[in-house]
Scaffold this active site. Structure first.
Site, short mmCIF file in Angstrom:
data_model
loop_
_atom_site.label_atom_id
_atom_site.label_comp_id
_atom_site.label_asym_id
_atom_site.label_seq_id
_atom_site.Cartn_x
_atom_site.Cartn_y
_atom_site.Cartn_z
N GLU A 217 26.87 -4.19 -67.81
CA GLU A 217 25.50 -3.73 -68.19
C GLU A 217 24.91 -4.53 -69.52
O GLU A 217 24.76 -3.92 -70.27
CB GLU A 217 25.00 -2.30 -68.07
N GLU B 60 29.26 0.45 -56.88
CA GLU B 60 28.28 2.21 -56.84
C GLU B 60 27.41 1.70 -55.93
O GLU B 60 26.20 2.00 -56.15
CB GLU B 60 27.95 0.83 -59.07
O1 G3I Z 1 32.43 16.05 -68.89
C1 G3I Z 1 30.88 16.53 -69.21
C2 G3I Z 1 31.05 18.16 -68.88
O2 G3I Z 1 32.17 18.50 -69.66
C3 G3I Z 1 30.51 18.62 -68.89
O3 G3I Z 1 30.45 20.24 -68.73
C4 G3I Z 1 28.68 18.07 -67.34
C5 G3I Z 1 27.31 19.04 -68.43
O4 G3I Z 1 26.79 17.99 -67.43
O5 G3I Z 1 29.00 16.77 -68.09
C6 G3I Z 1 29.58 16.14 -68.03
O6 G3I Z 1 29.93 15.18 -68.36
C7 G3I Z 1 28.30 13.99 -67.62
C8 G3I Z 1 30.12 12.51 -66.25
O7 G3I Z 1 28.84 12.48 -65.88
C9 G3I Z 1 31.03 13.48 -65.27
O8 G3I Z 1 30.42 14.18 -64.96
C10 G3I Z 1 27.50 13.79 -68.01
O9 G3I Z 1 26.97 14.41 -68.38
C11 G3I Z 1 26.70 13.03 -67.38
O10 G3I Z 1 25.96 11.99 -67.61
C12 G3I Z 1 27.72 12.07 -66.49
O11 G3I Z 1 27.56 10.44 -65.85
C13 G3I Z 1 27.56 9.36 -64.96
C14 G3I Z 1 27.17 8.36 -65.97
O12 G3I Z 1 27.56 7.44 -65.23
C15 G3I Z 1 26.89 7.92 -67.11
O13 G3I Z 1 26.51 6.81 -67.43
C16 G3I Z 1 27.75 10.63 -63.25
O14 G3I Z 1 28.86 10.46 -63.43
C17 G3I Z 1 28.64 8.80 -63.43
O15 G3I Z 1 27.82 8.40 -61.60
C18 G3I Z 1 27.58 7.00 -63.85
O16 G3I Z 1 28.07 5.92 -63.08
C19 G3I Z 1 27.69 4.57 -64.00
C20 G3I Z 1 28.64 3.29 -64.02
O17 G3I Z 1 29.55 4.23 -64.80
C21 G3I Z 1 28.13 2.35 -64.55
N1 G3I Z 1 26.16 1.82 -63.84
C22 G3I Z 1 25.24 2.83 -63.43
C23 G3I Z 1 25.85 4.41 -63.11
C24 G3I Z 1 25.58 5.60 -62.91
O18 G3I Z 1 24.43 5.67 -63.53
#
Ligand code: G3I
Length: 378
Positions: free
Chosen positions: A162, A267
């Site tokens: 990105e 994705e």
């Molecule tokens: O790990 C913590 C956990 O400890 C906590 O209890 C929980 C509470 O909300 O959050 C957890 O972290 C989350 C993490 O995913 C793991 O589940 C984050 O809040 C959450 O923001 C994070 O979201 C991820 C996101 O990237 C963040 O940038 C999504 O799962 C993931 O699918 C998404 O993937 C991205 C690609 O890497 C790049 N392209 C876009 C795509 C979608 O956003």
């Protein structure tokens, strides 16, 4: 005589039983990965519950249906390298072990990304941007160390993620602030030095935009002109029902293939929910407040809406089959609907239906449609 009739009856029931068994054997359903064999790999993003084996239904589906896996979160720098002097490979090791157990093509995601970036990576102890030299050293150490651990086991990497805005300009990240556009070739250089056999990819969202398409094609040309290795472009495919048009998406797919790299559909998911901004891409920095109107299907999808979803997903898979000579992998961003990040973005706490398997881990009608289309596309 009586005994004779009895013996015949027993023999007949035994034969009936045998033929019944035979029927069950023959009825085995083809999987996505077997139907698509020879066309492209069928991949899926794996989360920590699956990598650790807690989500047994998810693990079963990964094994049955997919032949490539990518790390959804566990290899991002904030997880794998939380402090400058500390790496944490716990989750990433589990993910790689799962991929190896299932003989899947393992993809690492992602080395250099502004989001989910370890907080120390680009700044000093006072929070000020580090110098050019320091950041280059940190990038090199990070890439070399992560690669050293998985050399020969992870087959391909999203090296940079990105880096562009939708208008084709460079995203103004900390990496860009400090190094300008040089950070991209540097990342590809370090990755290739660290594992000369690994495939290296550039990965981005909203790739159907003309300006972004052109920027990525330019980047591929620049990397190649410098003699650097780039094997593929990942087209993140976070779709909405009305955006992007298949035609624009197809133009980008062809443009990347013409630039001389493999195209990877990465994705992939298709939200059915209303999106506050049509052109939101996958910019996780943007969020909107919850309201009931924004969560119209909390319990189930009406049949007509589900049918429209299937038709749109099918249109994309038909496109992938049409261009299967240019595509090396199609990766879904999650196994079942309940796993999807879409349930919490861009509005938290909604119920979305973006993937190929439902919340009970049952295949949706789209799965049979893909398998049928693949078998007709010999
Ligand atoms: O790990 C913590 C956990 O400890 C906590 O209890 C929980 C509470 O909300 O959050 C957890 O972290 C989350 C993490 O995913 C793991 O589940 C984050 O809040 C959450 O923001 C994070 O979201 C991820 C996101 O990237 C963040 O940038 C999504 O799962 C993931 O699918 C998404 O993937 C991205 C690609 O890497 C790049 N392209 C876009 C795509 C979608 O956003």
């Amino acid at each position: 005589m009586k005994i004779h009739y009895f013996a015949i009856a027993v023999a007949l029931s035994f034969l009936a039983l045998l033929s019944g068994c035979k029927k069950t054997e023959v009825k085995e359903e083809p999987s996505l990965k077997s139907a698509l064999e020879g066309k492209f790999l069928m991949g899926v993003a794996v989360n920590d519950l699956q990598a650790s084996g807690v989500d047994t239904a998810g693990v079963r589906l990964i094994n049955e249906q997919f032949n490539s896996v990518v790390a959804e979160n566990c290899m991002k720098s904030e997880v794998i390298h939380p402090e400058e002097d500390r790496y944490d490979f716990t989750k990433a090791d589990r993910f790689v072990a799962l991929g190896e157990k299932q003989h899947a093509f393992i993809v690492g995601h992602t080395l250099i990304w502004h989001s989910q970036l370890a907080p120390w990576f680009c700044v000093d102890k006072n929070g000020k941007n580090v110098s050019r030299e320091v950041l280059i050293k940190r990038m090199r150490d990070h890439i070399y160390t992560v690669f050293a651990r998985y050399k020969g086991r992870i087959k391909g990497w999203d090296v940079v993620n990105e880096a562009f805005e939708d208008d084709g300009s460079y995203r103004k990240t900390k990496f860009y602030d400090i190094l300008g556009k040089d950070y991209i070739p540097l990342a590809f250089q370090f990755a290739h030095e660290a594992d000369p056999d690994a495939e290296l990819y550039y990965n981005d969202f909203s790739m159907a935009h003309k300006a972004k398409r052109e920027a990525v094609v330019r980047l591929v040309g620049e990397l190649k002109a410098k003699g650097l290795r780039i094997d593929g472009v990942g087209m993140q495919t976070h779709l909405q029902m009305d955006f992007p048009p298949v035609k624009d998406y197809e133009e980008s797919l062809l443009a990347f293939a013409n630039a001389g790299v493999k195209v990877m559909i990465t994705e992939m998911d298709l939200t059915i929910l209303p999106t506050p901004d049509r052109n939101i891409g996958a910019n996780v920095g943007r969020n909107f407040a919850y309201s009931k109107e924004m969560n119209p299907y909390p319990d189930a999808l009406p049949d007509s809406v589900a049918a429209a979803w299937t038709a749109r997903m099918e249109a994309f898979f038909n496109l992938f089959l049409k261009h299967s000579d240019k595509i090396s992998r199609v990766t879904m961003w999650g196994v079942a609907d309940s796993d999807s990040w879409r349930n919490d973005w861009p509005v938290r706490g909604r119920t979305d239906y973006p993937l190929l398997f439902d919340r009970q881990h049952h295949p949706k009608p789209i799965v049979a449609a893909i398998i049928k289309a693949a078998s007709e596309n010999k």
